[in-house]
Design a protein around this motif. Structure first.
Motif, short mmCIF file in Angstrom:
data_model
loop_
_atom_site.label_atom_id
_atom_site.label_comp_id
_atom_site.label_asym_id
_atom_site.label_seq_id
_atom_site.Cartn_x
_atom_site.Cartn_y
_atom_site.Cartn_z
N ILE A 226 -54.19 -13.51 13.21
CA ILE A 226 -54.63 -12.13 13.40
C ILE A 226 -53.88 -11.19 12.46
N LEU A 227 -52.58 -11.38 12.35
CA LEU A 227 -51.80 -10.51 11.47
C LEU A 227 -52.24 -10.68 10.02
N LEU B 213 -60.09 -5.96 28.97
CA LEU B 213 -59.78 -6.08 27.55
C LEU B 213 -60.90 -5.58 26.67
N GLN C 152 -55.38 -8.84 9.41
CA GLN C 152 -55.15 -7.40 9.30
C GLN C 152 -54.58 -7.04 7.94
N THR D 66 -50.15 4.86 14.70
CA THR D 66 -50.71 4.85 16.05
C THR D 66 -50.90 3.41 16.49
N PRO D 67 -50.29 3.01 17.58
CA PRO D 67 -50.37 1.59 17.94
C PRO D 67 -51.78 1.20 18.36
N ARG D 68 -52.18 0.00 17.97
CA ARG D 68 -53.51 -0.49 18.32
C ARG D 68 -53.44 -1.03 19.75
N SER D 69 -54.08 -0.31 20.67
CA SER D 69 -53.93 -0.70 22.07
C SER D 69 -55.23 -1.18 22.70
N ILE D 70 -56.35 -1.08 21.98
CA ILE D 70 -57.61 -1.59 22.54
C ILE D 70 -57.79 -3.00 21.99
N PHE D 71 -58.11 -3.94 22.85
CA PHE D 71 -58.24 -5.31 22.37
C PHE D 71 -59.58 -5.52 21.67
N LEU E 243 -61.33 -15.20 21.51
CA LEU E 243 -60.49 -14.20 20.86
C LEU E 243 -59.04 -14.31 21.28
N THR E 244 -58.78 -14.65 22.54
CA THR E 244 -57.38 -14.72 22.95
C THR E 244 -56.71 -15.99 22.46
N VAL F 205 -51.54 -15.61 16.76
CA VAL F 205 -51.17 -14.25 16.36
C VAL F 205 -50.97 -14.15 14.86
N ILE G 87 -58.06 -3.69 17.97
CA ILE G 87 -57.72 -4.85 17.18
C ILE G 87 -58.99 -5.55 16.71
#
Lengths: 506, 425
Positions: B357-358, B269, B361, B228-233, B349-350, B354, B288
């Protein structure tokens, strides 16, 4: 937050602690100096004023006196104050930094974090910044791509989608659906569009909008108008596409996407699991327009158990293919459509091509690992009707059932077409712009074959009768009446004419 | 000839230097495939500490207290088994049947006193800490009079579980807790608590911070497909203003939660609200970042939930000490935001790259990380119970001069503390 009585008492217990603390300093102060008495008097005055005014105005006074507008903190109240306040019963007091420090043993450093009331920091423009929103979306996209790479299909193979089509009113409708589904597929794909009646510019311009790799070919004969013939012809067009795959030695998984079918995205992920030949469950949507015709009992039965027929592999409990669920057309034969624009349902054949996927290497001419159960395509050049891909196999038991053994339905079969005489603007561009807007109710379609009018559409029939009647009334002004355009005065003249006629008649 | 050998030596030296880079203390190893998903190994300060097995490294003796200290309290209110302070009960049960338990106190390294101080609940389920000091004191009096081991070291080789808001300060309100300080009788014992904040009275040197209890089966039951893709920031559910106790804000969470609300309530977001959705766990798996701001106390079960569901925790609590901080490199797993920087949370956070972040995770996906946050029944290797034992084992061997008192020496003052605490329980 709902507060039960007991919860309230618990909270009051918490609040009483606050009050206890606040009262002590003032009590001590009273004993000590006249300055403290002054503060006590001020405190009493504040209490009275708040009782009258009904809110904590002293905090507001302090806020207005001591807050600075230079800082970005809108609600900052300085920490150094000790403000006492008694209204409504609960008291909150500020602790000052020195008091906290006294509690600590000497050898510990003073804590950076202080207990007590802090300001709520709000920045001057607490709204989203579009640049940051875009950055966040890129992060989300990258994370989702990583998720797909980790949990999705590893080493995805190319897809080869075969779509037979021809130019007609609903072609844009159907082909756009297929095109958009393909544009969403995250794998590399080749789209082979086979067109009946030769490759036309209309279809070419439509599929060019997709940005996909397409092979657009044409078959000279035109699409027949009987459904049975049409199914046969589509099979022929698909074989033509398979020959292209063979000749160009395209590598990947061949799937048959008919232009009016609906495909879900999970389908494309599931197909990647196929080794040689796979079979999927296809939901058959036979649209029943003539519900009124069927008897009441039938309708009730349908309402109780509305199950759409599904074509596909049948497995036993150990998930081995043992047979096929096929579509039985016999009970619906009378209501089915024969011509393309018949009002009945369009029935599929026993097993539709759309429910099968092949490994393209099976079609190659000189593929060394080709299994012996695969027949050569040349054998089917003169064959009239290849009903399903199973005829290409010598042994149907090697077919792999996909979608948890056919339990998941990921695509739906449907055939819907407009009337053969329906007209649509070429390329769906209205050029030149219409000047006359005609309400559709008032224009009877010309040349309606009467056998298509059934008893059900009594409303429609009445409409037509009504339409037939009206012109008798206001025949002269009919053309003008229909031009209900922006010119108001014309409308007014029209109405006056009509009213004149009416008064004349009356 | 000599020159040639020198040149060869230089070349070999240079070769070795480039092939074997210098070792840093906290290095995460190469990507190791675990099940189907690439994870990264979490190396603590001394290597893979999370996977250590405590059995054989220490021995724990469990005192047999009368049931009024444990069983009877639990019988009065079964909710103690499911609330976030349940670790004290489950630790007792675990130790009773664990391989580290010894029935011979002479060979024990650590002594455990099973007293459930956080089980006196209000009708709403909040624990009242007012009797806890007396309960603890009474238990210590019991063990000191019935066994000689307390007096031998005045508690320095004893450990207690105090999972309440501010640990052994036994109060829910921070100022009061600071005023009381840690119970004087426990000043030499090792405290295993959920509260952790640097330079705070209620966290003493040598304490072991543990995660709050979160029900493992309940969380397992709400797992969704990893695809399930993570779509909430950014995701958060909870109070921003504690309307009952602090209506204007500023007190609760030191104003940090209110700041989050005021700054980001209409930011697309940020999915933040006070509503109680039934899909709370599922939503966390689609997010995320999950905010873990402080409340009345800096710790919360949100951290555990975020780790289990693979959502990067954004910790907004100044100077907080996170669970098993010596074994888990929280800086590499979570994002720490100062309370004063909350208005710039979206920028912070932005602007995280990336790749970082990866990587976070991947670290979160490590099953040993998730296991270390849980208290499963029955206990499994690598879970929070074992991490506590590992922490205790790392404190061994006891420094004989510090731990054991000389005959006649007395350090503890049995009459210290507020007078109310001295009443018998």
């Amino acid at each position: 937050m709902k507060l039960s009585a007991l919860h309230q008492s618990y909270l009051n217990r918490r609040n009483n602690i606050f009050r206890g603390q606040a009262v002590d300093p003032s009590a001590d102060g009273a004993m000590k100096s006249p300055a403290a008495v002054f503060w006590l008097a001020l405190h009493g005055l504040c209490c009275l004023v708040s009782l009258i005014l009904g809110f904590r105005f002293s905090r507001l006074v302090f806020f207005l006196l001591f807050s600075t507008s230079a800082t970005t903190n809108l609600y900052t109240v300085p920490l150094q104050q000790v403000a006492e306040e008694a209204s409504g019963g609960s008291v909150l007091h500020f602790s000052s930094t020195p008091a906290v420090n006294q509690e600590l043993p000497v050898n510990k450093t003073a804590p950076r974090v202080v207990v007590g009331r802090h300001g709520i920091r709000i920045r001057p423009w607490p709204h989203p910044n579009p640049v940051e929103v875009m950055k966040a979306h890129r992060i989300i996209e990258r994370v989702q791509r990583e998720q797909r790479a980790q949990f999705g299909v590893k080493n995805p193979r190319n897809l080869i989608a075969v779509t037979p089509t021809y130019v007609r009113t609903f072609q844009t409708l159907h082909l756009t659906g297929v095109m958009h589904s393909l544009m969403l597929v995250p794998y590399d794909l080749v789209w082979i569009v086979v067109e009946a009646g030769g490759a036309s510019n209309e279809t070419a311009s439509l599929i060019a909008k997709s940005g996909l790799t397409t092979i657009h070919t044409g078959v000279k004969e035109r699409m027949p108008s009987l459904w049975a013939d049409r199914h046969r012809f589509e099979a022929k067009m698909r074989l033509h596409a398979l020959k292209i795959v063979r000749d160009r030695k395209l590598d990947g998984i061949v799937m048959f996407m008919d232009d009016s079918n609906m495909h879900s995205m999970e389908l494309f992920d599931e197909i990647q699991n196929v080794k040689w030949v796979g079979a999927l469950s296809v939901g058959i949507l036979v649209h029943s327009t003539n519900v009124g015709e069927s008897s009441l009992s039938d309708v009730q039965k349908e309402a109780d158990n509305p199950v759409i027929p599904v074509q596909g592999p049948a497995c036993n409990s150990s998930n081995i293919l043992v047979g096929w669920h096929t579509f039985n057309p016999l009970p619906l034969k009378e209501k089915s459509a024969n011509h393309i624009d018949d009002w009945g349902m369009v029935l599929p054949r026993k097993l539709e091509w759309a429910g099968f996927v092949l490994n393209s290497r099976l079609l190659w001419k000189d593929f060394s690992d080709k299994p012996e159960w695969m027949k050569d395509l040349i054998l089917f050049d003169e064959v009239d009707d290849v009903e399903s891909p199973l005829l290409l196999l010598k042994d149907a038991s090697i077919v792999e059932p996909l979608g948890s053994c056919g339990r998941q339905v990921m695509l739906w079969w449907l055939r819907v077409e407009a009337r053969t005489d329906s007209k649509f603007p070429p390329g769906w561009v209205i050029n030149p712009p219409l000047e006359i807007t005609v309400p559709s109710k008032r224009t009877p379609w010309p040349d309606i074959p009467t056998e298509h009018l059934t008893v059900d559409n009594s409303i429609g029939a009445q409409e037509q009768i009504g339409v037939v009647k009206r012109p008798a009334k206001a025949k002269g002004s009919r053309s003008k009446r229909s031009s209900r355009s922006r010119r108001k005065h014309e409308a007014r003249t029209v109405e006056t004419q009509v009213s004149e006629k009416q008064t004349k008649q009356n | 000839m000599k020159m040639l050998t020198n040149i060869w030596r230089l070349i070999l030296f240079g070769f070795l230097c480039t092939v074997f880079p210098s070792m840093e203390p906290m290095r995460t190893g190469a990507i190791k495939l675990h099940r189907t998903q690439p994870t990264e190994r979490i190396s603590g300060s001394a290597g893979d500490v999370l996977d250590d097995d405590p059995v054989g490294r220490l021995k724990v003796f469990v005192y047999e207290l009368p049931s009024k200290y444990n069983k009877k309290i639990l019988q009065k209110d079964q909710r103690c088994l499911t609330h976030m302070f349940a670790a004290e009960i489950f630790m007792h049960r675990f130790l009773l049947s664990s391989a580290v338990r010894t029935l011979n106190p002479e060979e024990a390294d650590w002594f455990y006193t099973p007293v459930y101080t956080t089980c006196d609940l209000t009708p709403n389920g909040l624990p009242l800490p007012f009797k806890s000091p007396r309960m603890m004191r009474s238990a210590i009096q019991l063990i000191s009079s019935n066994w000689p081991y307390w007096n031998r070291s005045e508690g320095a080789d004893h450990f207690f579980l105090v999972p309440h808001d501010f640990g052994a300060c036994f109060h829910y309100q921070e100022e009061k807790a600071i005023e009381r300080g840690i119970l004087p009788l426990l000043q030499r014992a090792t405290l295993v608590q959920t509260f952790g904040q640097r330079n705070h009275v209620c966290l003493k040197e040598g304490s072991i911070t543990i995660p709050p209890y979160a029900p493992p089966q309940k969380m397992q039951a709400h797992l969704i497909d990893e695809k399930t893709p993570r779509s909430i920031f950014v995701y958060f559910r909870g109070l921003f203003y504690d309307v009952g106790n602090d209506p204007e804000g500023g007190y609760y969470a030191r104003g940090a939660r209110a700041a989050v609300w005021e700054n980001f309530k209409d930011n697309p977001l940020f999915d933040v609200s006070t509503k109680h959705p039934t899909t709370y766990y599922e939503d966390m798996q689609r997010a995320i970042f999950c905010l873990c701001p402080l409340g009345w106390a800096p710790w919360s079960p949100r951290l555990v939930e975020a780790v289990i569901f693979g959502c990067i925790p954004v910790i907004i609590a100044d100077d907080i000490v996170l669970p098993f901080a010596d074994a888990i490199p929280w800086e590499e797993i979570g994002v720490f935001v100062d309370e004063k920087d909350v208005p710039n949370l979206d920028t912070i956070l932005t602007s995280i790259p990336v790749e970082v972040i990866l990587r976070k995770q991947r670290l979160l996906a490590n099953p040993s990380m998730k296991q270390a946050m849980l208290f499963p029944q029955p206990a499994q290797p690598g879970d929070a119970f074992h991490q506590v034992l590992n922490g205790l084992a790392r404190k061994l061997p006891h420094d004989r001069s510090m731990v054991y008192l000389k005959p006649g020496q007395k350090i503890l003052n049995w009459t210290a503390g507020p007078i109310g605490d001295l009443k018998p329980w």
